[in-house]
Motif scaffolding. Structure first.
Motif: not given
Lengths: 192, 192
Positions: A108, A148-149, A152, A156, B154, B156-157, B160
DNA sequence: GTCTATAGATAGATAGAC
DNA sequence: GTCTATCTATCTATAGAC
């Protein structure tokens, strides 16, 4: 066939190791072949002897991750669609992050890597498979945001300074707990 | 004082807008001043007339985010330590992401930006303030992982692809729900 | 397998004309 | 405020000697 049996000797592994360290610290775009060569005490030309282009080197660095994702996706897709398969994919991803803490962060963050993954196998076909498994057939906004959360947060976590002090087992346990919480998955019976 | 009243005319804003779009798409390291100039139909020299260095340009792009974080942190630190303050910070961050969807993605991901933030105000003092507010005084591993996942999710949203179709209000609602879930914060009384 | 040397492109940045 | 022109440094990549 035309592939000589042992193109990957000790030298090749050393380059991959140095590249990974530098990619994790400076990003792929922020790492030049000169930096990699310097970290190894050789010149750029020696690196180019092992990898014909920087792109090829990046893909080689990412390869172990691709192999592991392919393996657990194959396994997960063996069981019927539903919460069990979803949990298997989540466990696979959390295992992955624990095994390759710095490496996953390379995936990412850097848009150059994203473009590489959209145009090269196995990523081109792997990425939609994982997304589909996590999102399900008709994802609502809540599921989209949760997935998505998780994506990510998992990717990370390898470079997050706040997590650097956690050992692999602790990181694994807490990532898995958080991911299941976000997806509304119950903790399996055998867990503490 | 010595600051002339209007150094920031229309030209400056145009550069900031183009830079933001390109940063979000290619990352900061992957965006050259030539690319920015080309997007505006001018030359590099015209961009350098507005910003003396690329670093200054990046900091200017990030500035609205820094201002907003400073504002809600000041407000949140007015109320006593505890779940209420924590929730205020979370709401502030989710508001931020909804207001600056592409911009926040520039913050994470690119290590070059990370280094910039560690050496320049307001980031140098702002980052620890936010971290401290989210983590609390003595964070256990579970809290550390939850905070890491919220931060990554948050930020990277905004880039995305899976979330690109969601409108601001929906994104806001679901991000807030997920963040509160991870932190064990109850939804406030007035929410649906 | 590693080196020196270098090509060709592009990066950030500056000088000075208009 | 924008331009042309240019500087210097660095980038990826290649050629060819050892």
């Amino acid at each position: 066939m035309a592939r000589p049996v042992a193109p990957r000797g000790r030298g090749r592994e050393r380059v991959l190791g140095a590249a990974l360290s530098l990619f994790a610290e400076h990003g792929v775009s922020g790492t030049s072949l000169h930096m990699i060569a310097e970290a190894l005490g050789v010149t750029k030309a020696a690196v180019y002897h092992q990898f014909r282009t920087k792109e090829e080197l990046v893909l080689a660095v990412l390869r172990p991750v691709g192999d592991e994702i392919t393996a657990f996706m194959d396994a997960a897709e063996g069981c019927p669609d539903g919460p069990e398969r979803l949990d298997a994919v989540v466990v696979g991803l959390v295992d992955l992050v624990s095994h390759h803490r710095r490496l996953t962060a390379v995936l990412r963050g850097d848009p150059a890597v994203g473009r590489l993954m959209r145009t090269h196998e196995p990523w081109r076909s792997l990425t939609p498979r994982v997304a589909r498994a996590l999102l399900g057939a008709a994802p609502d906004p809540a599921r989209r945001v949760a997935v998505s959360m998780i994506g990510a947060g998992l990717m990370l976590s390898g470079v997050e300074p706040q997590l650097a002090g956690l050992d692999d087992a602790t990181l694994h346990r807490e990532l898995l707990r958080s991911a299941r919480l976000l997806l509304g998955l119950p903790a399996p019976a055998g867990s503490a």
